[in-house]
Design a protein around this motif. Structure first.
Motif, PDB file in Angstrom:
ATOM      1  N   ASP A 226       0.838  -1.092  -0.064  1.00  0.00           N
ATOM      2  CA  ASP A 226       0.089  -0.090   0.035  1.00  0.00           C
ATOM      3  C   ASP A 226       0.749   1.340   0.050  1.00  0.00           C
ATOM      4  N   ASP A 227       0.695   2.155   0.883  1.00  0.00           N
ATOM      5  CA  ASP A 227       1.719   3.221   1.070  1.00  0.00           C
ATOM      6  C   ASP A 227       3.018   2.778   1.456  1.00  0.00           C
ATOM      7  N   LEU A 228       3.977   3.399   0.825  1.00  0.00           N
ATOM      8  CA  LEU A 228       5.437   3.327   1.209  1.00  0.00           C
ATOM      9  C   LEU A 228       6.214   4.560   1.125  1.00  0.00           C
ATOM     10  N   LEU A 229       6.778   4.741   2.506  1.00  0.00           N
ATOM     11  CA  LEU A 229       7.689   5.979   2.564  1.00  0.00           C
ATOM     12  C   LEU A 229       9.115   5.397   2.945  1.00  0.00           C
ATOM     13  N   TRP A 230       9.906   6.064   1.879  1.00  0.00           N
ATOM     14  CA  TRP A 230      11.517   5.565   2.156  1.00  0.00           C
ATOM     15  C   TRP A 230      12.464   6.658   2.005  1.00  0.00           C
ATOM     16  N   VAL A 231      13.060   6.817   2.926  1.00  0.00           N
ATOM     17  CA  VAL A 231      14.060   7.948   2.753  1.00  0.00           C
ATOM     18  C   VAL A 231      15.522   7.312   2.857  1.00  0.00           C
ATOM     19  N   LEU A 232      16.055   7.844   1.282  1.00  0.00           N
ATOM     20  CA  LEU A 232      17.520   7.258   0.907  1.00  0.00           C
ATOM     21  C   LEU A 232      18.614   8.041   0.770  1.00  0.00           C
ATOM     22  N   THR A 233      19.781   7.956   1.216  1.00  0.00           N
ATOM     23  CA  THR A 233      20.743   8.928   0.912  1.00  0.00           C
ATOM     24  C   THR A 233      21.236   8.655  -0.632  1.00  0.00           C
ATOM     25  N   ASP A 234      22.241   9.764  -1.092  1.00  0.00           N
ATOM     26  CA  ASP A 234      22.561   9.459  -2.475  1.00  0.00           C
ATOM     27  C   ASP A 234      23.597   8.168  -2.691  1.00  0.00           C
ATOM     28  N   SER A 235      23.930   7.801  -1.509  1.00  0.00           N
ATOM     29  CA  SER A 235      24.985   6.404  -1.464  1.00  0.00           C
ATOM     30  C   SER A 235      24.117   5.465  -1.575  1.00  0.00           C
ATOM     31  N   GLN A 236      23.038   5.530  -0.897  1.00  0.00           N
ATOM     32  CA  GLN A 236      22.190   3.906  -0.762  1.00  0.00           C
ATOM     33  C   GLN A 236      21.476   4.067  -2.306  1.00  0.00           C
ATOM     34  N   LEU A 237      21.142   5.146  -2.820  1.00  0.00           N
ATOM     35  CA  LEU A 237      20.507   5.039  -4.157  1.00  0.00           C
ATOM     36  C   LEU A 237      21.535   4.547  -5.043  1.00  0.00           C
ATOM     37  N   LYS A 238      22.857   4.797  -5.041  1.00  0.00           N
ATOM     38  CA  LYS A 238      23.875   4.248  -5.876  1.00  0.00           C
ATOM     39  C   LYS A 238      23.917   2.817  -5.648  1.00  0.00           C
ATOM     40  N   ALA A 239      23.916   2.472  -4.174  1.00  0.00           N
ATOM     41  CA  ALA A 239      23.891   0.903  -3.898  1.00  0.00           C
ATOM     42  C   ALA A 239      22.861   0.278  -4.737  1.00  0.00           C
ATOM     43  N   ILE A 240      21.529   0.788  -4.522  1.00  0.00           N
ATOM     44  CA  ILE A 240      20.348   0.039  -5.109  1.00  0.00           C
ATOM     45  C   ILE A 240      20.585  -0.437  -6.828  1.00  0.00           C
ATOM     46  N   ILE A 241      21.137   0.844  -7.441  1.00  0.00           N
ATOM     47  CA  ILE A 241      21.504   0.459  -8.803  1.00  0.00           C
ATOM     48  C   ILE A 241      22.547  -0.410  -8.919  1.00  0.00           C
ATOM     49  N   HIS A 242      23.742  -0.287  -8.159  1.00  0.00           N
ATOM     50  CA  HIS A 242      24.544  -1.343  -8.314  1.00  0.00           C
ATOM     51  C   HIS A 242      24.277  -2.831  -7.826  1.00  0.00           C
ATOM     52  N   TYR A 243      23.326  -3.088  -6.860  1.00  0.00           N
ATOM     53  CA  TYR A 243      22.737  -4.310  -6.563  1.00  0.00           C
ATOM     54  C   TYR A 243      21.923  -4.751  -7.794  1.00  0.00           C
ATOM     55  N   ALA A 244      21.110  -3.931  -8.435  1.00  0.00           N
ATOM     56  CA  ALA A 244      20.321  -4.331  -9.458  1.00  0.00           C
ATOM     57  C   ALA A 244      21.224  -4.812 -10.899  1.00  0.00           C
ATOM     58  N   LYS A 245      22.156  -3.934 -11.037  1.00  0.00           N
ATOM     59  CA  LYS A 245      23.133  -4.458 -12.205  1.00  0.00           C
ATOM     60  C   LYS A 245      23.827  -5.727 -11.973  1.00  0.00           C
ATOM     61  N   SER A 246      24.063  -6.062 -10.626  1.00  0.00           N
ATOM     62  CA  SER A 246      24.708  -7.309 -10.356  1.00  0.00           C
ATOM     63  C   SER A 246      23.843  -8.446 -10.679  1.00  0.00           C
ATOM     64  N   LEU A 247      22.471  -8.147 -10.539  1.00  0.00           N
ATOM     65  CA  LEU A 247      21.578  -9.325 -10.660  1.00  0.00           C
ATOM     66  C   LEU A 247      21.188  -9.593 -12.289  1.00  0.00           C
ATOM     67  N   SER A 248      21.379  -8.620 -12.904  1.00  0.00           N
ATOM     68  CA  SER A 248      20.682  -8.427 -14.199  1.00  0.00           C
ATOM     69  C   SER A 248      21.198  -9.463 -15.206  1.00  0.00           C
ATOM     70  N   GLU A 249      22.423  -9.751 -15.139  1.00  0.00           N
ATOM     71  CA  GLU A 249      23.051 -10.621 -15.988  1.00  0.00           C
ATOM     72  C   GLU A 249      22.569 -12.090 -15.702  1.00  0.00           C
ATOM     73  N   ALA A 250      22.401 -12.513 -14.415  1.00  0.00           N
ATOM     74  CA  ALA A 250      22.346 -13.590 -14.010  1.00  0.00           C
ATOM     75  C   ALA A 250      20.779 -13.824 -14.506  1.00  0.00           C
ATOM     76  N   MET A 251      19.862 -12.909 -14.098  1.00  0.00           N
ATOM     77  CA  MET A 251      18.241 -12.876 -14.415  1.00  0.00           C
ATOM     78  C   MET A 251      18.101 -13.099 -15.929  1.00  0.00           C
ATOM     79  N   GLU A 252      18.997 -12.434 -16.767  1.00  0.00           N
ATOM     80  CA  GLU A 252      18.764 -12.596 -18.157  1.00  0.00           C
ATOM     81  C   GLU A 252      19.094 -14.047 -19.030  1.00  0.00           C
TER      82      GLU A 252
END
Length: 329
Positions: A226-252
């Motif tokens: 439902d409603d989701l509140l999330w506070v992120l720092t810019d380094s945490q956002l960078k971490a999310i992107i990094h983690y997603a990229k690390s999974l993308s090849e295996a998922m493909e």
């Protein structure tokens, strides 16, 4: 009497566990109650039942205490696979029952409702490790419109196609997610843990199986918050992107494996549907209600495996690391 009952329990549950023995079964024949303790479940069996993608492998499943229709605490360990693992096998339920087709044993197990006090899922990936903790889970079989009903209406069988559709919903009271970078993978992310706590949520799962051998042909999963509140720092956002990229090849690679093994079902993925099409009220054919079973099957058919997330409202705040941010969500 208790000894006879224990033998029957061992006979039917030994296929699902690694260490089940009579001393782990406590029975009260007078009260009609039973309890199992310290169970280690068969991870391959769990993979087959859940139709997990082949880029993800279960490595360990442990349950401290289980009673009829109730589990206390469950721990699941998984790892991501750089190369896809072997595809999922046939249903363990049918194998245990001595049958090859979708039949009585499958219907009984799928008709059960389950409650779990807490479940912890740990995932080890190349670039990070994560944990998901959920409290007060409930799992139920529902009808194709995601409503509680007679169990006979929680599945659609089309003998002509030789396929059966089933519909499940899992809901919970609280979800906590944590993720940390693997030390040495990226020094900048090593001290940037991600944390998120949400309240109620649910997952809807539709499975299409082949009747003759119970193999899962396709699955569709919808993760709903439902409603989701999330506070992120810019380094945490960078971490999310990094983690997603690390999974993308295996998922493909996993997706290509699945497509190559089901070439007949290859087709361009349809555009992402809106909320009204995400298993709420699927549109019926133009001419009123379906006139036969095949048309009814078509309305709710799972054409290919897919995974979706729906959040009714997302309130996302991104701040500089130097800012003072309260992350106690």
């Amino acid at each position: 009497m208790a000894g006879i009952i224990k033998k029957q329990i061992l006979k039917h549950l030994s296929r699902f566990t690694k260490n089940l023995s009579p001393d782990k079964i406590n029975l009260s024949t007078l009260k009609g109650e039973g309890q199992l303790t310290n169970l280690e479940l068969d991870e391959e069996v769990l993979q087959n039942m859940l139709d997990l993608p082949t880029w993800l492998a279960v490595t360990r499943v442990y349950c401290n205490k289980a009673a009829i229709r109730f589990l206390d605490k469950v721990e699941v360990e998984m790892r991501t696979c750089e190369e896809p693992r072997p595809p999922n096998g046939p249903s363990p339920i049918a194998i245990t029952a001595g049958q090859s087709e979708y039949g009585f044993a499958e219907k009984v197990v799928e008709g059960m409702s389950v409650r779990i006090n807490s479940i912890t899922i740990k995932v080890q990936a190349r670039a990070f490790h994560a944990s998901f903790e959920l409290w007060q889970l409930q799992g139920n079989s529902l009808n194709p419109k995601w409503q509680r009903s007679d169990l006979r209406y929680t599945r659609i069988t089309d003998p002509k196609r030789g396929e059966v559709l089933t519909f499940k919903e899992i809901n919970w009271q609280t979800l906590r997610i944590e993720a940390d970078a693997i030390e040495g993978d990226d020094h900048d992310l090593g001290s940037t843990p991600l944390r998120l706590i949400t309240n109620q949520g649910r997952i809807r799962i539709a499975l299409k199986r082949r009747i003759k051998d119970c193999n899962v042909l396709a699955s569709k999963l919808l993760f709903i918050l439902d409603d989701l509140l999330w506070v992120l720092t810019d380094s945490q956002l960078k971490a999310i992107i990094h983690y997603a990229k690390s999974l993308s090849e295996a998922m493909e690679k996993s997706a290509q494996q699945r497509k190559s093994m089901a070439a007949e079902s290859l087709q361009t993925a349809p555009p992402s549907p809106g909320l009204h099409n995400l298993w709420t009220e699927p549109p019926l054919p133009p001419t009123s209600l379906p006139s036969n079973l095949s048309q009814y099957f078509d309305v709710f058919d799972v054409k290919e495996s897919s995974y979706h997330t729906f959040i009714s409202r997302l309130d996302l705040h991104i701040c500089n690391d130097s800012s003072s941010v309260d992350e106690g969500l």
